[in-house]
Design an enzyme around this catalytic site. Structure first.
Site, PDB file in Angstrom:
ATOM      1  N   TYR A 237      -6.014   9.510   6.498  1.00  0.00           N
ATOM      2  CA  TYR A 237      -6.076   8.249   7.246  1.00  0.00           C
ATOM      3  C   TYR A 237      -4.896   8.161   8.212  1.00  0.00           C
ATOM      4  CZ  TYR A 237      -6.687   3.227   8.081  1.00  0.00           C
ATOM      5  OH  TYR A 237      -6.885   1.991   8.671  1.00  0.00           O
TER       6      TYR A 237
ATOM      7  N   SER B 119      -4.001   1.628  13.572  1.00  0.00           N
ATOM      8  CA  SER B 119      -3.414   1.005  12.374  1.00  0.00           C
ATOM      9  C   SER B 119      -1.907   1.169  12.462  1.00  0.00           C
ATOM     10  CB  SER B 119      -3.942   1.727  11.125  1.00  0.00           C
ATOM     11  OG  SER B 119      -3.201   1.359   9.981  1.00  0.00           O
TER      12      SER B 119
HETATM   13  P1  NAD Z   1     -14.722  -2.174   6.662  1.00  0.00           P
HETATM   14  O1  NAD Z   1     -14.946  -1.114   5.638  1.00  0.00           O
HETATM   15  O2  NAD Z   1     -15.085  -3.573   6.330  1.00  0.00           O
HETATM   16  O3  NAD Z   1     -15.466  -1.806   8.020  1.00  0.00           O
HETATM   17  C1  NAD Z   1     -15.608  -0.489   8.487  1.00  0.00           C
HETATM   18  C2  NAD Z   1     -16.852  -0.416   9.315  1.00  0.00           C
HETATM   19  O4  NAD Z   1     -17.002   0.916   9.836  1.00  0.00           O
HETATM   20  C3  NAD Z   1     -18.130  -0.723   8.514  1.00  0.00           C
HETATM   21  O5  NAD Z   1     -18.994  -1.491   9.321  1.00  0.00           O
HETATM   22  C4  NAD Z   1     -18.724   0.651   8.283  1.00  0.00           C
HETATM   23  O6  NAD Z   1     -20.112   0.619   8.118  1.00  0.00           O
HETATM   24  C5  NAD Z   1     -18.353   1.322   9.588  1.00  0.00           C
HETATM   25  N1  NAD Z   1     -18.444   2.780   9.538  1.00  0.00           N
HETATM   26  C6  NAD Z   1     -17.843   3.625   8.672  1.00  0.00           C
HETATM   27  N2  NAD Z   1     -18.232   4.892   8.943  1.00  0.00           N
HETATM   28  C7  NAD Z   1     -19.073   4.833  10.006  1.00  0.00           C
HETATM   29  C8  NAD Z   1     -19.795   5.792  10.758  1.00  0.00           C
HETATM   30  N3  NAD Z   1     -19.741   7.097  10.453  1.00  0.00           N
HETATM   31  N4  NAD Z   1     -20.551   5.384  11.799  1.00  0.00           N
HETATM   32  C9  NAD Z   1     -20.613   4.065  12.117  1.00  0.00           C
HETATM   33  N5  NAD Z   1     -19.971   3.103  11.437  1.00  0.00           N
HETATM   34  C10 NAD Z   1     -19.216   3.481  10.402  1.00  0.00           C
HETATM   35  O7  NAD Z   1     -13.188  -2.074   7.050  1.00  0.00           O
HETATM   36  P2  NAD Z   1     -12.293  -2.888   8.112  1.00  0.00           P
HETATM   37  O8  NAD Z   1     -11.062  -3.265   7.423  1.00  0.00           O
HETATM   38  O9  NAD Z   1     -13.098  -3.914   8.806  1.00  0.00           O
HETATM   39  O10 NAD Z   1     -11.909  -1.702   9.111  1.00  0.00           O
HETATM   40  C11 NAD Z   1     -12.270  -1.707  10.492  1.00  0.00           C
HETATM   41  C12 NAD Z   1     -11.306  -0.817  11.240  1.00  0.00           C
HETATM   42  O11 NAD Z   1      -9.989  -1.389  11.192  1.00  0.00           O
HETATM   43  C13 NAD Z   1     -11.162   0.596  10.636  1.00  0.00           C
HETATM   44  O12 NAD Z   1     -11.040   1.529  11.685  1.00  0.00           O
HETATM   45  C14 NAD Z   1      -9.871   0.496   9.856  1.00  0.00           C
HETATM   46  O13 NAD Z   1      -9.246   1.744   9.694  1.00  0.00           O
HETATM   47  C15 NAD Z   1      -9.079  -0.421  10.768  1.00  0.00           C
HETATM   48  N6  NAD Z   1      -7.943  -1.077  10.126  1.00  0.00           N
HETATM   49  C16 NAD Z   1      -8.159  -1.972   9.115  1.00  0.00           C
HETATM   50  C17 NAD Z   1      -7.069  -2.581   8.533  1.00  0.00           C
HETATM   51  C18 NAD Z   1      -7.221  -3.578   7.433  1.00  0.00           C
HETATM   52  O14 NAD Z   1      -6.193  -3.950   6.841  1.00  0.00           O
HETATM   53  N7  NAD Z   1      -8.413  -4.045   7.119  1.00  0.00           N
HETATM   54  C19 NAD Z   1      -5.778  -2.286   8.966  1.00  0.00           C
HETATM   55  C20 NAD Z   1      -5.600  -1.382   9.998  1.00  0.00           C
HETATM   56  C21 NAD Z   1      -6.707  -0.788  10.575  1.00  0.00           C
END
Ligand code: NAD
Length: 257
Positions: free
Chosen positions: A162, A149
């Site tokens: 985070y 991120s």
């Molecule tokens: P989201 O909540 O839609 O998806 C997260 C996923 O991780 C879900 O499928 C959830 O079930 C899974 N998960 C959580 N804990 C878990 C575990 N213990 N075992 C297996 N699966 C698990 O969120 P997102 O925005 O799609 O995030 C995906 C990744 O991108 C994350 O690592 C997040 O930190 C990163 N990210 C997102 C953003 C954003 O703006 N959306 C920005 C930077 C980084």
């Protein structure tokens, strides 16, 4: 098709995407499948994965849903083993599973801290280790892509665990890239800015979120599709000489003061 464009093709390659039940992981699995990869889609809940499997198969892709808790070493090892049994040698891992905290630092309990760091940092390490064990034993290389991120590169308030976990993931990426280069395993990270998904929808639509949007140089938040180019680059032979890198996808947000 030119040789350069062909190098993005993933036909026949097997991939694992963690956290594929929603958001960026759900989208990444579809993107890899559309580029020709066979994809193991893994998360804690099976139902959304079965739905995603149907969507990918409707587009003539191949996907298998696998239950996975990235915080559990046995679950990580079982997931990699099952993916390899079904799809063949795994050459791509997208370490995408992640959670956010959203509490002031003085209010974060030890349990809150452990939940976030165990998922975002330890979970990515467990999966990378399990996949690299297969890659080195079978003697084929591969590409590991860690979803970090911009909050792993810069700090902000209310998300201390985070920020720490994603900062750790950025440097874990570099450490593994250096150590595993000799095995032909490349390790890189994506550093997205704000992309609207379940993890942040509430905040992005709040007044504070909308004020932040105005400070993004491109004046908008990202969509999951914004990650496609960097994902396909890092997953494919097009990035054959890229390892230990972090690709920032944030509309210019982290470049601005
Ligand atoms: P989201 O909540 O839609 O998806 C997260 C996923 O991780 C879900 O499928 C959830 O079930 C899974 N998960 C959580 N804990 C878990 C575990 N213990 N075992 C297996 N699966 C698990 O969120 P997102 O925005 O799609 O995030 C995906 C990744 O991108 C994350 O690592 C997040 O930190 C990163 N990210 C997102 C953003 C954003 O703006 N959306 C920005 C930077 C980084």
């Amino acid at each position: 098709m030119s040789e350069a464009l062909q190098s993005f093709d993933l036909t026949g390659k097997a991939a694992i995407v963690t956290g594929a039940s929603s958001g960026l992981g759900h989208h990444a699995a579809r993107t890899l499948a559309a580029a020709g990869a066979k994809v193991a889609i893994a998360a804690r809940r099976l139902e959304p994965l079965v739905e995603l499997e149907k969507q990918i198969e409707a587009l003539d892709g191949r996907a298998i849903p696998l239950r996975l808790d990235v915080t559990d070493p046995a679950s990580a090892a079982d997931c990699v083993k099952a993916a390899e049994t079904e799809l063949g040698p795994i050459s791509i891992l997208v370490n995408n599973a992640g959670i956010a905290d959203g509490k002031a630092a003085l209010e974060v309990s030890e349990a809150d801290w452990d939940r976030v760091v165990d998922t975002n940092l330890k979970g990515a390490w467990l999966m990378a280790q399990a996949v690299a064990e297969h890659m080195t034993r079978l003697g084929h290389g591969g590409s590991i892509i860690n979803t970090a991120s911009v909050l792993g590169l810069t700090g902000t308030g209310q998300v201390p665990a985070y920020c720490a976990s994603k900062g750790g993931l950025v440097n874990l990426t570099r450490a593994l890239a250096v150590e595993w280069a000799r095995h032909g395993i490349r390790v890189n990270a994506l550093a997205p800015g704000y992309i609207e998904t379940d993890i942040n929808r509430g905040f992005l639509n709040s007044a504070a979120g909308q004020a932040m949007r105005k400070r993004v140089p491109l004046q908008r938040f990202g969509t999951p599709e914004a990650l496609d180019g960097a994902l396909l680059l890092l997953a494919s032979e097009a990035s054959r000489y890229i390892t230990g890198s972090v690709i920032v996808i944030d509309g210019g947000q982290s470049a601005a003061l």
